[in-house]
Write an enzyme that holds these catalytic residues in place. Structure first.
Site, PDB file in Angstrom:
ATOM      1  N   GLU A 236       1.008  -0.827  -0.186  1.00  0.00           N
ATOM      2  CA  GLU A 236      -0.164   0.000   0.163  1.00  0.00           C
ATOM      3  C   GLU A 236       0.360   1.149  -0.149  1.00  0.00           C
ATOM      4  OE1 GLU A 236      -2.486  -1.745  -0.467  1.00  0.00           O
ATOM      5  OE2 GLU A 236      -1.968  -3.483   1.525  1.00  0.00           O
ATOM      6  N   ASP A 295       2.287  -7.801  -6.459  1.00  0.00           N
ATOM      7  CA  ASP A 295       1.444  -8.494  -7.297  1.00  0.00           C
ATOM      8  C   ASP A 295       0.392  -6.688  -6.838  1.00  0.00           C
ATOM      9  OD1 ASP A 295      -1.333  -8.837  -8.489  1.00  0.00           O
ATOM     10  OD2 ASP A 295      -1.600  -9.804  -6.550  1.00  0.00           O
ATOM     11  N   GLU A 305      14.206   8.375 -20.066  1.00  0.00           N
ATOM     12  CA  GLU A 305      15.295   8.903 -20.891  1.00  0.00           C
ATOM     13  C   GLU A 305      16.550   8.359 -20.561  1.00  0.00           C
ATOM     14  OE1 GLU A 305      15.943  13.715 -22.905  1.00  0.00           O
ATOM     15  OE2 GLU A 305      14.342  13.529 -21.019  1.00  0.00           O
ATOM     16  N   ASP A 307      19.895  10.237 -20.934  1.00  0.00           N
ATOM     17  CA  ASP A 307      20.268  11.445 -21.662  1.00  0.00           C
ATOM     18  C   ASP A 307      21.707  11.480 -21.517  1.00  0.00           C
ATOM     19  OD1 ASP A 307      19.208  11.417 -18.994  1.00  0.00           O
ATOM     20  OD2 ASP A 307      18.774  13.546 -18.229  1.00  0.00           O
TER      21      ASP A 307
END
Length: 651
Positions: A236, A295, A305, A307
């Site tokens: 959670e 899960d 990205e 870079d």
């Protein structure tokens, strides 16, 4: 007028809160957090401007105060030992400050955190480096709920509240709930920079073990040749709006969901990784280990990205996301940029290894100037749709999927195009009337295998005498006026001459018949035609009724515009000028309902009619008919036929 207080190093009992500060100076302080503790020199001086009620704290040598000029940000203080710039603390939340707890080391602040934890602190403010310094920690175990707050954030600048892992430490911070009577819930990192001391340092920056409701928000996690975050038995939880940069090596990466603890359910569960920016890193940027069993993982709206390559480059080819195990995962609305083999050895976007199970969704993601595969599916089930690839500066190639998983898939091809908008690939065309075995259901989990001529990368391999797949017809076909043509795309596995056999069953009660799948002839279509009376409730069940395995790729379903009919017809010799008529072919036999038969084709036969003239005679408006053979010659003719074939065209 202003007031000065000098306190010996390490002594903070007189002013560790806003309330005691106000008592000490007999002045009201409402909008600022008062922070004071001994630092690296013998004293610390705290000043409060009584006109603005702003406290200023500084670290300087003893001396008599001569004068100062203050504003809401800083105070320029002149003493007998020199001029110093002091900064105001503008935190508006009345929470304890790290500097409320003294340290036993000038180079390691870990003791401060430990004292805060022992004091029952649940929220702790980390002062910015511009006022204090980088907060140095190493192998810091946090065993109860603790929220660390700062005034930095998600950016590549190095200012603000900064926690730095000591180079020699095996890890930085460990939120460790292992063995706790009550599982820690809550806590996390907010508005902080978390870094390694240098880019070559090893040891993960952050570990989370046996913890729930962990939050990492608006942070910058950078500068380590190891994992940025390792999570085990974390539930959670979320990581959002955070920058990850200059992280990883050939054997590490940004985020690792590591092996579960004790049982498969003690895993990483319901974890949201969203709205983050990732760049300039090595290894798998998101990875799950082979015994992690994660899960309900949500990877959404992130920017990945390439870079630049950090200090520790990749040695072996890598996928950006690599799942050793995964139960349920949703990867949606992410952008991937400049991942190629030339850019730090990246071979593709997503790799699902053989340990994966259940469903991963890869939906509405974009890849720019990448190369290799969009997905390599070695295990588990992938549902992919709405994914785009812009070739950008990559000279050639189109990103698609490689599938070897034995589980059914639901994969739409990637739409590939160049920067000028030219579409270069949309994947293989799938007939809209074709239903892949991947999208059919059944009672047997017949495994899939790769086949270069399969419609969707893999096809079902079905042993003899078992049910293959089922399909439920739509309500539009259950109207008692529909004729259906159903074709199964199949292939006989046996190449030694033993034919296969396919049977169609309706509703578990009626066998339509079995058809032969010819061995050694490759893929073929087996056709079944269903009259309205045969459709029933529309539950189609395909069964391998033969003695050898077959490959099953899927089915075509179409509303028929005709029905093919055949019947026995053995007329014998026909005298000169005479004719002979077949038995009546009633509509009740051919189609079973009225009003559907519109016309007839010219009949054909299984032999030679030797010059006889053939015609079809309609018997009634419902489509019953005869076939007539007429001898126009002066001599008898004996046709060599035993069967007549005719097509009945439907309305």
């Amino acid at each position: 007028m202003s007031t000065e207080l000098t306190q010996a190093k390490g002594s903070t009992s007189r002013y560790t809160s806003r309330k005691s500060c106000a008592i000490e100076f007999n002045t009201k302080i409402d909008e600022v957090q008062y922070i004071s503790v001994g630092l690296d020199t013998s004293t610390i001086k705290v000043f409060i401007d009584n006109n603005t009620q702003i406290p200023y704290v500084g670290n300087f040598i003893n001396g008599n105060v001569i004068s100062w000029v203050s504003d809401p940000v800083k105070c320029i203080l002149t003493t007998s030992s020199g001029t110093y710039t002091l900064f105001s603390y503008g935190l508006t939340k009345n929470i304890p400050n790290l500097l409320d707890y003294d340290s036993d080391s000038a180079t390691d602040d870990s003791t401060r955190f430990k004292k805060a934890i022992l004091a029952g602190t649940e929220s702790l403010y980390i002062p910015p480096r511009e006022i204090y310094k980088d907060v140095m920690i190493g192998e810091l175990d946090i065993t109860s709920t603790l929220r660390l707050w700062g005034d930095s954030g998600s950016n590549i600048n190095t200012g603000g509240s900064t926690i730095k892992k000591i180079a020699s430490a095996s890890y930085g911070i460990h939120f460790n709930g292992t063995g706790q009577t009550t599982r820690p819930m809550g806590g996390g990192l907010f508005n902080l920079q978390v870094r390694g001391e240098s880019s070559t340092d090893t040891g993960p920056l952050i570990k989370v073990t046996s913890w729930s409701y962990m939050r990492i928000n608006n942070c910058a996690i950078q500068n380590i040749s190891d994992w940025g975050i390792i999570a085990r038995d974390m539930m959670e939880s979320s990581c959002e709006y955070t920058l990850f940069r200059r992280i990883g090596s050939d054997t590490t990466g940004i985020l690792l969901m590591d092996d579960y603890i004790g049982t498969p359910n003690s895993n990483v569960n319901n974890f949201h990784f969203s709205n983050n920016t990732l760049g300039y890193s090595s290894g798998n940027w998101i990875k799950s280990s082979t015994n992690s069993n994660p899960d309900l993982i949500w990877i959404e709206r992130n920017k990945f990205e390439w870079d630049g390559t950090p200090t520790s480059a990749n040695i072996t080819p890598k996928a950006v996301i690599d799942f050793g195990q995964m139960s349920r995962c949703r990867i949606t609305n992410n952008g991937f940029t400049h991942f190629t083999t030339d850019h730090n050895n990246y071979e593709g976007i997503l790799r699902m290894r053989s340990g994966c199970a259940y469903l991963t969704k890869l939906i509405d993601n974009d890849a720019l100037s990448c190369s290799g595969y969009f997905g390599s599916v070695e295990g588990g089930k992938l549902q992919a749709s709405g994914n785009f690839y812009n070739r950008g500066v990559v000279a050639s190639g189109n990103m698609q999927f490689n599938v070897t998983s034995t589980r059914p898939q639901s994969i739409e091809p990637v739409i590939c195009f160049t920067s000028n908008g030219n579409i270069t690939s949309v994947g293989d065309y799938i007939d809209p009337n074709f239903i892949s075995a991947h999208n059919m259901f059944g009672t047997s989990n017949n495994m899939f295998q790769t086949d270069t001529m399969a419609s969707l990368y893999t096809t079902m391999n079905v042993p003899s005498l078992v049910e293959i797949r089922r399909f439920q017809l739509g309500k539009q076909y259950l109207d008692s006026n529909t004729v259906l043509t159903i074709q199964a795309r199949v292939k006989c596995v046996d190449t030694a001459g033993t034919n296969g056999e396919l049977k169609l069953n309706i509703d578990g009660t009626t066998d339509i018949g079995s058809s032969t799948i010819t061995a050694s002839t490759g893929w073929q279509l087996i056709t079944f035609q269903l009259k309205p009376s045969q459709i029933g409730a529309g539950s189609l069940r395909f069964i391998n009724s033969g003695t050898v395995s077959i490959l099953f790729d899927g089915i075509y379903i179409q509303r028929s515009k005709y029905i093919d009919w055949n019947f026995a017809f053995n007329p014998g010799a026909i005298a000169a000028g005479a004719s002979i008529t077949s038995a009546l072919q009633s509509y009740t036999d051919t189609i079973g309902v009225t009003g559907l038969i519109q016309s007839f084709s010219q009949p054909k036969f299984d032999g030679n009619i030797n010059g006889l003239l053939c015609s079809v005679v309609s018997n009634n408006i419902n489509g019953s008919f005869y076939v007539t053979l007429y001898n126009p010659t002066a001599s008898p003719i004996t046709p060599t036929i035993t069967r007549c074939y005719i097509r009945l065209f439907l309305i």
